[in-house]
Scaffold this active site. Structure first.
Site, PDB file in Angstrom:
ATOM      1  N   CYS A   1      -0.262   4.538   0.298  1.00  0.00           N
ATOM      2  CA  CYS A   1       0.213   4.084   1.608  1.00  0.00           C
ATOM      3  C   CYS A   1       1.082   5.213   2.152  1.00  0.00           C
ATOM      4  O   CYS A   1       0.769   6.380   1.934  1.00  0.00           O
ATOM      5  CB  CYS A   1       0.981   2.764   1.488  1.00  0.00           C
ATOM      6  SG  CYS A   1       2.415   2.846   0.414  1.00  0.00           S
TER       7      CYS A   1
ATOM      8  N   CYS B   1      12.485  -2.318   9.114  1.00  0.00           N
ATOM      9  CA  CYS B   1      12.125  -1.483  10.261  1.00  0.00           C
ATOM     10  C   CYS B   1      11.354  -0.250   9.806  1.00  0.00           C
ATOM     11  O   CYS B   1      10.460   0.230  10.491  1.00  0.00           O
ATOM     12  CB  CYS B   1      13.362  -1.043  11.024  1.00  0.00           C
ATOM     13  SG  CYS B   1      14.085  -2.344  12.020  1.00  0.00           S
TER      14      CYS B   1
END
Ligand SMILES: [Zn+2]
Lengths: 90, 390
Positions: B348, B198
């Site tokens: 990232c 998640c």
């Protein structure tokens, strides 16, 4: 027939939630799918070309492992679901 | 654990205050006094006080489940509040257990709450589970999913299962005497990195509410012995399409945990089983790394650095370092857009995906490529405090 693509794999199917293929068996349907979306192949199959153990394939509401696996006959009105494991919960 | 010993429902009595509180249950034939006594005598253990654990614990406490255990070791942070409704803004920085305990006792002071500030492990799971009747799994990773399943099979406790990803959920009841277990459905975990968590993939805030309430419903039905539990059925929830589908699950006679000749006879090392070495380490620390301070210094000095952002386009919209965007998943087919002669710094959000990108690029023959340690989060922490974090 229709193959339903689960959310985690849609990034490899051009974001399509479902793909229509013509096939006589579950195996043919899945090869039709990875032919059209080659990026899906490594997520569904091992290098030896076997379906990966953590990918469950259902014909309508039955696990194909309890039918004739990839040799299971399919009709145009059938739906194949790919059900990968998800673990989220927090 | 004297406060969690088993009590017979007939031996449980309700005070007048409790009778008033549970009156909407008591006047239903499916619950009634007998059912409410069963609820009060029941001992339910929730693994996790997060997304699924919030609605689970809140509703079980409200419904009159007598003994509720919660296992958690986490602290409330701002990114939890979009879905973990047991915690409030004022709770940020507190232990989730303390925050949850306060809300649960406020909802139902009759609750016998048992909190366990620990990470569920192969060393403590069996002892913990033995003191409860039903286990509700609200964890968020594969090793713990398999651990909860195996410990449920070994102790003979039903595993009320729910899991979520983006806007899809799954729910079932595993490890009952006749029914299948989680390993019957998924004998093997996916290799690490193939299924995003998640934290990486995101989750619609309402989804744990939807799935957690389904879990709470199943817990209550199991306690009451009423209705048709989700045994042998996998419920698939699609919140975007608002479709609920159901798949048949069978008990696999060859299941390593619950089959005829089980090979899982004690708890194992589940990180190893799931192919994870060490704990949630950002992968491959051997990769050439660059710290954010160095990147800043060299960009300011006008060095020829190519900043490669491997996040998704919607993340780029939140914040960026003006890098060249190629999402990690597209890298193999777009690698020709990169110049292997130039020095590349990949980043990232936190450094995990860009680690994979650097690994991939090195295997593809790129020599001058670095992973930005800590990703854009580290940049926001150390270089640009105005940059939003997510
Ligand atoms: Zn099993």
């Amino acid at each position: 027939m229709k193959i339903l693509i689960p959310t985690p794999l849609r990034q490899y199917s051009d974001k399509q939630p479902a793909v229509e293929v013509k096939a006589a068996t579950v195996g043919e349907a899945l090869s039709g799918l990875v032919m059209r979306h080659p990026d899906l192949r490594r997520h569904l199959y091992t290098e030896e070309g076997k379906l990966r153990a953590f990918v469950n394939v259902y014909l309508n509401d039955e696990d194909v492992r309890y039918l004739q696996k990839e040799a299971t006959q399919v009709r145009d009105s059938d739906t194949i679901s790919i059900v990968p494991s998800i673990a989220g919960g927090r | 654990m004297s406060t969690t010993t088993q009590v017979k429902p007939e031996a449980v009595t309700l005070t007048n205050d409790e009778i008033l509180r549970y009156s909407r249950h008591l006047i239903m034939p499916e619950v009634g006094m007998e059912g409410q006594q069963k609820l009060k005598a029941a001992r339910v253990l929730c693994i996790g006080a997060g997304g699924l654990g919030s609605p689970l614990a809140l509703y079980l406490a409200a419904a009159g489940v007598g003994t509720l255990g919660i296992v958690d070791f986490d602290v409330v942070d701002y990114t939890n509040l979009q879905r973990q409704i047991i915690h409030t803004t004022a709770d940020v920085g507190r232990k989730k257990l303390d925050s949850a305990a306060e809300k649960l006792k406020a909802i139902n002071p009759f609750l016998n709450l048992r909190t366990f500030e620990t990470r569920l492990s192969s060393d403590n799971a069996l002892d913990l589970f033995r003191a409860f009747d039903i286990i509700a799994d609200g964890t968020d990773n594969f090793p713990t999913r398999y651990l909860v399943n195996d410990a449920c099979v070994l102790t003979g406790k039903p595993n009320v299962y729910g899991s979520i990803f983006r806007f899809e959920g799954q729910a079932s009841v595993f490890a009952t005497e006749q029914g299948p277990c989680y390993r019957c459905l998924y004998p093997e975990p996916p290799p690490p990195g193939l299924v995003p968590s998640c934290a990486e993939g995101g989750v619609l805030g309402i989804l744990p509410g939807l799935v957690g309430v389904i879990q709470a419903t199943e817990v209550i039905k199991l306690i009451l012995g009423k209705g048709e539990p989700l045994i042998g059925r996998l419920l698939l929830i699609d919140a975007l399409g608002m479709k609920f589908r159901e798949l048949k699950l069978r008990k696999n006679p060859d299941c390593p945990a619950c089959g005829k000749h089980p090979t899982v006879t004690k708890l194992i090392d589940y990180n190893e089983f799931c192919g994870i070495r060490g704990e949630e380490k950002p992968v491959e620390t051997k990769l050439p790394e660059m710290q954010v301070e160095e990147l800043k210094r060299r960009l300011d000095a006008g060095d020829d650095l190519f900043v490669l952002d491997v996040r998704e386009p919607h993340e780029y919209q939140i914040c960026n370092l003006n890098g060249y965007l190629i999402p990690l998943g597209d890298l193999p087919k777009r690698v020709h857009e990169l110049d292997s002669g130039r020095e590349i710094v990949a980043h990232c959000r936190s450094g995990v995906r860009s680690g994979k990108a650097v690994d991939f690029l090195r295997q593809a023959g790129f020599k001058k490529v670095h992973n930005l340690a800590g990703g854009i989060l580290a940049w926001a922490d150390k270089i640009d405090p105005k940059m939003p974090k997510y």
